[in-house]
Scaffold this motif. Structure first.
Motif, PDB file in Angstrom:
ATOM      1  N   TRP A  48      50.611  33.164  39.906  1.00 41.93           N
ATOM      2  CA  TRP A  48      49.971  32.691  38.679  1.00 41.93           C
ATOM      3  C   TRP A  48      50.274  31.220  38.421  1.00 41.93           C
ATOM      4  O   TRP A  48      49.431  30.490  37.903  1.00 41.93           O
ATOM      5  N   TYR A  95      44.741  37.771  42.132  1.00 44.81           N
ATOM      6  CA  TYR A  95      45.633  38.881  42.465  1.00 44.81           C
ATOM      7  C   TYR A  95      44.847  40.028  43.113  1.00 44.81           C
ATOM      8  O   TYR A  95      45.327  40.668  44.063  1.00 44.81           O
ATOM      9  N   ARG A  97      44.063  39.188  46.714  1.00 45.02           N
ATOM     10  CA  ARG A  97      45.240  39.346  47.561  1.00 45.02           C
ATOM     11  C   ARG A  97      45.537  40.820  47.816  1.00 45.02           C
ATOM     12  O   ARG A  97      45.903  41.220  48.927  1.00 45.02           O
ATOM     13  N   ARG A  98      45.355  41.643  46.778  1.00 49.43           N
ATOM     14  CA  ARG A  98      45.569  43.079  46.942  1.00 49.43           C
ATOM     15  C   ARG A  98      44.571  43.676  47.926  1.00 49.43           C
ATOM     16  O   ARG A  98      44.922  44.530  48.759  1.00 49.43           O
TER      17      ARG A  98
END
Length: 238
Positions: A168, A223, A226-227
């Motif tokens: 972040w 995020y 990336r997951r």
């Protein structure tokens, strides 16, 4: 409808950022490259429209263009600095190509029964200035964004001992400054002398306010990307 512009602007954040992640899920890094071309060209057309929202005048294109920063951040995070810079170069090349393509349309003599040449000319007659302004601003802010992202990444990795933590921080720390560079450089180059100074000030203030919101809002999508890469390793190979 009351607050129609405001509702559409807020909804567009989720639609455009979600579309970028969907492109990544379907096509891997090729989807990120494709989205970069789409959003840089479309945003430069959309920016010609001035709307009133949240009590101020602003040009469109801010949210769509903000997705290009998410694109380079996803590319940096998952594929590295080299591919992130390729994304920037692709956006620049797409802008240059579209300038030449759109201006070539006006070399033709319209047929007597044509009804579209003049409206298209009206829309795209300012395209060279807008797109050249966008090209300069895009190059400045995106090159900075990629550099700052990796600078912050290296710094937080040294401090924390992990390259996965503080996503972040590198996301927002790089994007908030690069968006400021973008909004100031683009709007002064594109609209100085086109709109009154008071309108330009409103565009700058409101434009950056939108970019602050979009910069913070794109973090969950980063995020998510990336997951997806972690759960679908094949995306790294596409």
């Amino acid at each position: 409808m009351p607050f129609q512009n405001e509702i559409i602007l807020i909804a567009s954040i989720f639609v455009f950022f979600g579309a970028l992640v969907l492109f990544f899920r379907l096509f891997g890094r090729s989807g990120i490259f494709a989205w970069t071309v789409i959003c840089t060209i479309a945003a430069n057309i959309e920016v010609l429209i001035l709307v009133h929202a949240f009590g101020m005048d602003t040009t469109l294109g801010n949210v769509l263009f903000a997705s290009s920063f998410l694109a380079t951040d996803i590319m940096s995070e998952l594929f590295g600095k080299k591919d992130a810079n390729r994304c920037v170069k692709l956006g620049i090349a797409a802008n240059i190509a579209f300038i030449f393509i759109s201006q070539s349309w006006f070399l033709y003599v319209p047929a007597p029964d044509d009804t579209m040449a003049e409206p298209i000319r009206t829309v795209f007659q300012n395209t060279p200035r807008v797109m050249l302004s966008s090209l300069i601003a895009y190059a400045l802010c995106e090159i900075y964004d990629v550099w700052a992202y990796h600078f912050l990444w290296d710094w937080t990795a040294r401090k924390s001992g992990s390259r996965k933590r503080f996503l972040w921080l590198r996301n927002n720390g790089s994007t908030l400054v690069s968006q400021l560079i973008n909004v100031v450089a683009f709007n002064l180059l594109a609209f100085w002398g086109v709109y009154p100074a008071s309108v330009i000030v409103q565009i700058l203030v409101f434009g950056y306010a939108i970019f602050i919101v979009t910069s913070l809002a794109d973090t969950p999508f980063l995020y998510l990307a990336r997951r997806l890469a972690e759960t679908h390793p094949e995306l790294q190979e596409k």
